[in-house]
Design a protein around this motif. Structure first.
Motif, short mmCIF file in Angstrom:
data_model
loop_
_atom_site.label_atom_id
_atom_site.label_comp_id
_atom_site.label_asym_id
_atom_site.label_seq_id
_atom_site.Cartn_x
_atom_site.Cartn_y
_atom_site.Cartn_z
N ASN A 191 -65.87 26.90 16.03
CA ASN A 191 -67.27 27.29 16.15
C ASN A 191 -68.10 26.14 16.72
O ASN A 191 -67.92 24.98 16.32
CB ASN A 191 -67.83 27.67 14.77
CG ASN A 191 -67.01 28.75 14.09
OD1 ASN A 191 -66.66 29.75 14.71
ND2 ASN A 191 -66.69 28.55 12.82
N ILE B 107 -71.64 24.85 16.60
CA ILE B 107 -72.94 24.93 15.94
C ILE B 107 -73.88 24.03 16.74
O ILE B 107 -73.85 22.81 16.61
CB ILE B 107 -72.87 24.47 14.47
CG1 ILE B 107 -71.69 25.14 13.76
CG2 ILE B 107 -74.19 24.72 13.77
CD1 ILE B 107 -71.82 26.63 13.62
N ARG C 291 -77.68 28.95 7.98
CA ARG C 291 -76.33 28.83 7.43
C ARG C 291 -75.85 30.12 6.76
O ARG C 291 -74.68 30.50 6.90
CB ARG C 291 -76.28 27.66 6.43
CG ARG C 291 -76.26 26.30 7.09
CD ARG C 291 -75.91 25.22 6.10
NE ARG C 291 -77.01 24.96 5.18
CZ ARG C 291 -77.94 24.04 5.38
NH1 ARG C 291 -77.93 23.32 6.48
NH2 ARG C 291 -78.89 23.84 4.49
N LEU D 20 -74.83 32.92 9.29
CA LEU D 20 -73.66 32.47 10.05
C LEU D 20 -72.39 32.59 9.21
O LEU D 20 -71.34 32.99 9.71
CB LEU D 20 -73.85 31.02 10.51
CG LEU D 20 -74.60 30.80 11.82
CD1 LEU D 20 -74.63 29.32 12.15
CD2 LEU D 20 -73.97 31.60 12.95
N THR E 38 -75.34 29.59 18.50
CA THR E 38 -74.03 29.33 17.91
C THR E 38 -72.99 30.14 18.67
O THR E 38 -73.27 31.28 19.06
CB THR E 38 -73.98 29.74 16.42
OG1 THR E 38 -75.12 29.19 15.75
CG2 THR E 38 -72.71 29.25 15.76
#
Length: 427
Positions: A357, A359, A177, A180, A330
């Motif tokens: 995005n 994920i 996380r 990103l 991703t």
């Protein structure tokens, strides 16, 4: 690594003799067995207790064919067998059926001696899917190791093992996380082109072990000496117009990047962190079609991603003793893009992707020689789902990869790969 820093497949009889010459004793990470485990229930259980104890502790090596006295190696007779492959398969089957969860990354290496017998080394990695239970014949026992050998875990130790394992999973997901969020905020080590970005994170399960860090000078040495010069997520088709791969040290570790020839931004980079985590980004997997006024994901991006992933696994194997690797995929800034599927009629039947995005779920790679097309299929299916398709159309209905054709740039001769069912969708 086992002896003198040698990898398992490089160990010879002379290396084993050093165990005798130096009086190397058994301990937390090493155990000698004069004879190979047999087929009785008691022998199978003892074998499984030994292997699981290493995985539940610090990992280590179980060596068959060496005689010990009070824990110290004194003689190498080896194991007499007419079919070493059959013996290895038997041990594999016992491990596969007798321990839960399965221990990823176990390797079994036979070493033939001058007397034609074999020493068999079982290399057991430290596991991060703790704890492993011996389940053979409803045994339901947990073992670990200390300097005195294996011992059975009590209830409190079993509970602690579960907590440690879940904590590692949380740390891995937390790590994903943070970078990103920085990439989405455009806080990257170099300025990337403002297109959709495909991001890979390769996280070895030992990345958060304090002893797993690597110096950036060692990374540079590995990179230079092992033909890693073109380690990139994608290799550009029009390669001669690029200024090539550059590299430098930075705060996080070691950075490899590829400059765009159109402006001062970059199309890709690879960041190798000091804890051996690899972060790879590319913007070179999509294109804009003026005729349709739309952005398209190359239908062949899957194969080029696989080729890049193979290069990263090679690089990771050079930096690590083998350990399973979690791969996160991703895709950023992808809203409105269309999957460029072309079955030969010059049109796409998908829908624009409806979010910024993607994920995507993680996958675990337990063997560097695994079939990546099958491992990554759930990821590819998810991307095609997001683009309005029931599955990746680069696989048949039984889930088999349809194959590729190699196309070379007329200018540079650099290979580019196109799914067998279509050529045009890649250009």
């Amino acid at each position: 690594m086992l002896l003198n820093g040698k990898s398992l497949d490089k160990i010879t009889e002379s290396d084993l003799q050093e165990l005798i010459d130096n009086g190397v004793a058994e301990g937390k990470t090493l155990d000698y067995k004069e004879k190979l485990s047999g087929n009785s229930d008691a022998e199978k259980k003892e074998f499984l207790y030994d292997v699981s104890s290493f995985a539940n502790a610090s990992g280590g090596n179980l060596i068959f064919g060496i005689t010990e006295d009070k824990g110290i190696a004194i003689k190498i007779d080896g194991i007499e067998t007419n079919d070493i492959d059959k013996e290895i398969l038997r041990l594999d089957n016992i491990l596969r059926d007798g321990i839960s969860p399965r221990i990823p990354g176990i390797r079994i290496q036979p070493i033939q001696l001058r007397n034609n017998n074999y020493v068999i080394i079982i290399d057991i990695p430290r596991s991060f899917a703790l704890p492993h239970m011996v389940t053979y014949k409803n045994s339901s026992r947990f073992y670990s190791r200390n300097s005195g050998g294996k011992y059975q875990l009590d209830v409190d130790e079993i509970r602690t093992s579960f907590t440690v394992s879940q904590g590692l999973i949380d740390r891995i997901r937390d790590f994903r996380r943070e970078p990103l969020s920085m990439i989405i905020a455009e806080e990257t080590p170099i300025i990337l082109e403002k297109d959709a970005q495909l991001v890979l994170h390769l996280i070895p399960l030992n990345a958060f072990d304090l002893s797993s860090s690597i110096s950036i000078s060692d990374i540079d040495k590995i990179y230079r000496q092992n033909n890693c010069e073109y380690t990139s997520l994608f290799t550009p088709l029009d390669y001669e117009n690029y200024s090539g791969f550059k590299r430098k040290y930075n705060l996080e570790g070691y950075l490899i990047f590829n400059e765009s020839y159109e402006n001062n931004s970059y199309i890709s980079y690879t960041q190798i962190f000091r804890n051996r985590i690899i972060e790879a980004i590319s913007t070179d997997f999509s294109s804009f079609s003026p005729q349709k006024n739309s952005y398209f994901i190359y239908q062949c991006y899957e194969n080029t991603l696989i080729q890049g992933l193979k290069r990263y696994l090679k690089l990771s194997s050079l930096m690590n003793d083998f350990t399973p690797i979690i791969v996160f995929t991703t895709i950023i800034n992808i809203r409105g893009y269309i999957m460029g599927y072309d079955p030969g009629f010059g049109r796409s039947f998908g829908n624009p992707i409806d979010r910024d995005n993607l994920i995507l779920p993680e996958v675990m790679i337990e063997d560097y020689n695994v079939d990546l097309y099958q491992v990554m299929k759930p990821i590819f299916d998810t991307v095609w789902n997001a683009a309005g398709y029931p599955r990746s159309l680069n696989y048949d209905e039984q889930g088999k990869w349809l194959g590729i054709n190699e196309v070379r740039s007329q200018k540079s001769g650099v290979p580019h790969y196109v799914p067998a069912l279509s050529y045009r969708s890649c250009f």
